[in-house]
Design a protein around this motif. Structure first.
Motif, PDB file in Angstrom:
ATOM      1  N   ARG A   1     -35.592   0.098   1.642  1.00 38.15           N
ATOM      2  CA  ARG A   1     -36.884   0.796   1.595  1.00 38.15           C
ATOM      3  C   ARG A   1     -36.733   2.281   1.993  1.00 38.15           C
ATOM      4  NH1 ARG A   1     -38.104  -3.541   4.627  1.00 38.15           N
ATOM      5  NH2 ARG A   1     -38.651  -2.261   6.417  1.00 38.15           N
ATOM      6  N   ASN A   2     -37.660   3.119   1.398  1.00 35.61           N
ATOM      7  CA  ASN A   2     -37.644   4.570   1.663  1.00 35.61           C
ATOM      8  C   ASN A   2     -37.548   4.922   3.131  1.00 35.61           C
ATOM      9  OD1 ASN A   2     -38.138   4.874  -0.964  1.00 35.61           O
ATOM     10  ND2 ASN A   2     -39.961   6.187  -0.732  1.00 35.61           N
ATOM     11  N   GLU A   3     -38.390   4.261   3.939  1.00 37.13           N
ATOM     12  CA  GLU A   3     -38.454   4.661   5.352  1.00 37.13           C
ATOM     13  C   GLU A   3     -37.149   4.338   6.081  1.00 37.13           C
ATOM     14  OE1 GLU A   3     -40.351   2.342   3.947  1.00 37.13           O
ATOM     15  OE2 GLU A   3     -40.685   0.624   5.249  1.00 37.13           O
ATOM     16  N   ILE A   4     -36.331   3.464   5.477  1.00 38.76           N
ATOM     17  CA  ILE A   4     -35.042   3.154   6.120  1.00 38.76           C
ATOM     18  C   ILE A   4     -33.967   4.125   5.645  1.00 38.76           C
ATOM     19  CG2 ILE A   4     -33.257   1.371   6.434  1.00 38.76           C
ATOM     20  CD1 ILE A   4     -35.494  -0.693   6.194  1.00 38.76           C
ATOM     21  N   TYR A   5     -33.899   4.378   4.320  1.00 37.35           N
ATOM     22  CA  TYR A   5     -32.767   5.197   3.869  1.00 37.35           C
ATOM     23  C   TYR A   5     -32.985   6.702   4.034  1.00 37.35           C
ATOM     24  CZ  TYR A   5     -34.770   6.152  -0.817  1.00 37.35           C
ATOM     25  OH  TYR A   5     -35.550   6.582  -1.857  1.00 37.35           O
ATOM     26  N   LYS A   6     -34.264   7.153   4.065  1.00 37.51           N
ATOM     27  CA  LYS A   6     -34.503   8.610   4.185  1.00 37.51           C
ATOM     28  C   LYS A   6     -33.861   9.200   5.442  1.00 37.51           C
ATOM     29  CE  LYS A   6     -37.075  10.124   0.656  1.00 37.51           C
ATOM     30  NZ  LYS A   6     -38.273   9.517   0.098  1.00 37.51           N
TER      31      LYS A   6
ATOM     32  N   HIS B   1     -30.112  -4.386  15.671  1.00 39.52           N
ATOM     33  CA  HIS B   1     -31.130  -4.841  14.710  1.00 39.52           C
ATOM     34  C   HIS B   1     -30.951  -4.182  13.355  1.00 39.52           C
ATOM     35  CE1 HIS B   1     -33.466  -6.451  18.191  1.00 39.52           C
ATOM     36  NE2 HIS B   1     -33.374  -7.451  17.350  1.00 39.52           N
ATOM     37  N   PHE B   2     -30.608  -2.897  13.390  1.00 43.18           N
ATOM     38  CA  PHE B   2     -30.396  -2.194  12.123  1.00 43.18           C
ATOM     39  C   PHE B   2     -29.334  -2.934  11.308  1.00 43.18           C
ATOM     40  CE2 PHE B   2     -27.941   0.772   9.550  1.00 43.18           C
ATOM     41  CZ  PHE B   2     -28.945   1.349   8.776  1.00 43.18           C
ATOM     42  N   PHE B   3     -28.229  -3.282  11.961  1.00 39.94           N
ATOM     43  CA  PHE B   3     -27.135  -3.934  11.231  1.00 39.94           C
ATOM     44  C   PHE B   3     -27.553  -5.315  10.746  1.00 39.94           C
ATOM     45  CE2 PHE B   3     -23.104  -5.994  10.416  1.00 39.94           C
ATOM     46  CZ  PHE B   3     -22.428  -4.989   9.741  1.00 39.94           C
ATOM     47  N   LYS B   4     -28.249  -6.024  11.615  1.00 42.30           N
ATOM     48  CA  LYS B   4     -28.669  -7.397  11.258  1.00 42.30           C
ATOM     49  C   LYS B   4     -29.602  -7.388  10.043  1.00 42.30           C
ATOM     50  CE  LYS B   4     -31.267 -10.852  13.743  1.00 42.30           C
ATOM     51  NZ  LYS B   4     -32.497 -10.387  13.267  1.00 42.30           N
ATOM     52  N   ASP B   5     -30.480  -6.387   9.982  1.00 44.86           N
ATOM     53  CA  ASP B   5     -31.486  -6.355   8.911  1.00 44.86           C
ATOM     54  C   ASP B   5     -31.022  -5.568   7.674  1.00 44.86           C
ATOM     55  OD1 ASP B   5     -33.059  -7.699  10.686  1.00 44.86           O
ATOM     56  OD2 ASP B   5     -34.180  -5.927  11.350  1.00 44.86           O
ATOM     57  N   LEU B   6     -29.797  -5.059   7.733  1.00 42.01           N
ATOM     58  CA  LEU B   6     -29.309  -4.196   6.652  1.00 42.01           C
ATOM     59  C   LEU B   6     -29.266  -4.934   5.315  1.00 42.01           C
ATOM     60  CD1 LEU B   6     -28.199  -1.323   6.431  1.00 42.01           C
ATOM     61  CD2 LEU B   6     -25.937  -2.217   7.039  1.00 42.01           C
ATOM     62  N   GLU B   7     -29.955  -4.361   4.326  1.00 44.17           N
ATOM     63  CA  GLU B   7     -29.927  -4.970   2.983  1.00 44.17           C
ATOM     64  C   GLU B   7     -28.971  -4.164   2.124  1.00 44.17           C
ATOM     65  OE1 GLU B   7     -33.918  -5.007   1.433  1.00 44.17           O
ATOM     66  OE2 GLU B   7     -34.628  -6.018   3.248  1.00 44.17           O
TER      67      GLU B   7
ATOM     68  N   VAL C   1     -24.406   2.411   9.609  1.00 44.95           N
ATOM     69  CA  VAL C   1     -24.726   2.284  11.044  1.00 44.95           C
ATOM     70  C   VAL C   1     -24.496   3.621  11.759  1.00 44.95           C
ATOM     71  CG1 VAL C   1     -24.189   1.081  13.192  1.00 44.95           C
ATOM     72  CG2 VAL C   1     -24.075  -0.135  11.054  1.00 44.95           C
ATOM     73  N   MET C   2     -23.397   4.295  11.392  1.00 45.97           N
ATOM     74  CA  MET C   2     -23.108   5.602  12.004  1.00 45.97           C
ATOM     75  C   MET C   2     -24.252   6.569  11.723  1.00 45.97           C
ATOM     76  SD  MET C   2     -20.234   5.554  13.469  1.00 45.97           S
ATOM     77  CE  MET C   2     -18.940   6.739  13.503  1.00 45.97           C
ATOM     78  N   LEU C   3     -24.693   6.605  10.462  1.00 48.04           N
ATOM     79  CA  LEU C   3     -25.782   7.527  10.102  1.00 48.04           C
ATOM     80  C   LEU C   3     -27.058   7.130  10.829  1.00 48.04           C
ATOM     81  CD1 LEU C   3     -25.058   7.946   6.274  1.00 48.04           C
ATOM     82  CD2 LEU C   3     -24.653   9.636   8.081  1.00 48.04           C
ATOM     83  N   TYR C   4     -27.248   5.835  11.000  1.00 47.35           N
ATOM     84  CA  TYR C   4     -28.432   5.385  11.741  1.00 47.35           C
ATOM     85  C   TYR C   4     -28.353   5.888  13.197  1.00 47.35           C
ATOM     86  CZ  TYR C   4     -31.916   2.428  13.933  1.00 47.35           C
ATOM     87  OH  TYR C   4     -32.991   2.002  14.654  1.00 47.35           O
ATOM     88  N   ALA C   5     -27.175   5.768  13.808  1.00 47.55           N
ATOM     89  CA  ALA C   5     -27.009   6.245  15.197  1.00 47.55           C
ATOM     90  C   ALA C   5     -27.317   7.746  15.277  1.00 47.55           C
ATOM     91  CB  ALA C   5     -25.592   5.955  15.689  1.00 47.55           C
ATOM     92  N   VAL C   6     -26.850   8.500  14.268  1.00 46.35           N
ATOM     93  CA  VAL C   6     -27.129   9.946  14.241  1.00 46.35           C
ATOM     94  C   VAL C   6     -28.643  10.172  14.130  1.00 46.35           C
ATOM     95  CG1 VAL C   6     -26.767  12.093  12.935  1.00 46.35           C
ATOM     96  CG2 VAL C   6     -24.862  10.529  13.311  1.00 46.35           C
TER      97      VAL C   6
END
Ligand code: FMN
Length: 282
Positions: free
Chosen positions: A2-7, A37-43, A95-100
């Motif tokens: 979804r947009n709100e996740i990848y943006k 949670h991010f990793f667990k829900d990663l599609e 995951v790295m980008l999510y941490a950033v």
């Protein structure tokens, strides 16, 4: 995805830098929970079996080859055939980008000290495994050796005041990127490439790679509705045994770029000669 996740992940691409000096502080628990949670829900657009373990390391011990040892760390674990390590690189880079995007600093480490890591994760650092590793670091040279820790990543707050030579040299010499023209499977093939695909490749070339080797090569097919990425056949690096992990990271950047352009590409990765070969059709 979804947009709100990848943006926020796309916005993090130009912000991400490898950090090798961290403040000696444990992060509030909500960060590690969010990352889990991010990793667990990663599609992801493919099936994979990579997993992560988050652990707190003891300060003052050498978990990494340059002696940094922040408290919060993540181990990326996967099977070690070419496609699996490359998929792990893909998932790990997200995951790295999510941490950033959470305001944290990180770095990929292919060369973590296996015996030290064994203190925090059960069942990964037997005497046999340590013998297989490269002088005690990483998981060794084997392809298809079963499940291993592919890489480790510290994450935390950067120590802006660090004056260590390794950080200064790293920041200066290890961050430059080659132009897309130098990263093509077939030289000159960018000539009639649509601008939007060039934009996607701009994200791709900002991916991190071990020793900043940028071993990815891009290819095109079907009137630029197919993009491929892989290392050159036969490519080897004297210090890093698993460049297909890095190719997966670059593939993750391509995927994010294509999502941003409104595509939902079909994504395929398979072993091709001695490399993982990624193909995006859209
Ligand atoms: C798979 C992989 C393994 C890496 N291993 C190490 C490592 O063992 N030690 C280290 O200092 N940096 C390591 N790095 C970080 C790279 O040196 C860094 O990503 C590269 O120089 C580009 O710089 P940047 O990440 O700041 O853009 C690794 C990067 C990747 C992608």
């Amino acid at each position: 995805m979804r947009n709100e996740i990848y943006k926020p992940l796309i916005e993090s691409i130009p912000l991400r830098r490898s950090t090798r000096a961290f403040l000696p502080e444990q992060l509030p628990k909500e960060y590690t929970e969010q990352i889990k949670h991010f990793f667990k829900d990663l599609e992801l657009p493919f099936i994979h079996h990579a997993r992560i373990e988050i652990f707190q390391a003891e300060p003052g011990k050498k978990l990494y080859n340059n002696g940094i040892n922040p408290i919060d760390n993540l181990a990326l674990i996967a099977e070690t055939d070419l496609a699996s390590i490359s998929k792990a690189g893909f998932a790990g880079e997200l995951v790295m980008l999510y941490a950033v995007s959470l305001g944290l600093s990180t770095c990929w480490f292919g060369h973590y000290k296996l015996s030290e890591l064994g203190k925090y994760i059960d069942g990964i650092a037997s005497a046999d495994r340590i013998r297989e590793s490269t002088m005690g670091y990483g998981y060794g040279k084997h392809i298809d050796a079963g499940e291993r820790v592919i890489c480790c990543m510290p994450f935390g707050r950067q120590n802006e005041k660090s004056k260590r030579l390794v950080d200064i040299v790293g920041a200066k010499l290890l961050t430059k990127r080659n132009p897309i023209e130098d990263l093509l499977e077939i030289p000159g093939s960018l000539n009639s490439c649509p601008e939007e695909i060039k934009d996607v490749l701009e994200y791709a070339r900002l991916a991190p790679s071990a020793a900043n080797a940028q071993m990815w090569r891009f290819g095109f097919g079907n009137g630029f509705t197919t993009v491929t990425v892989a290392k050159p056949v036969g490519y080897k690096h004297f210090k890093w045994e698993h460049p297909d992990v890095d190719i997966g990271m670059c593939a993750a950047h391509i995927w994010l770029g294509l999502l941003e352009k409104g595509y939902s590409p079909k994504v395929d990765v398979k072993a091709d000669a001695d490399r993982a070969f990624w193909m995006f059709d859209f």
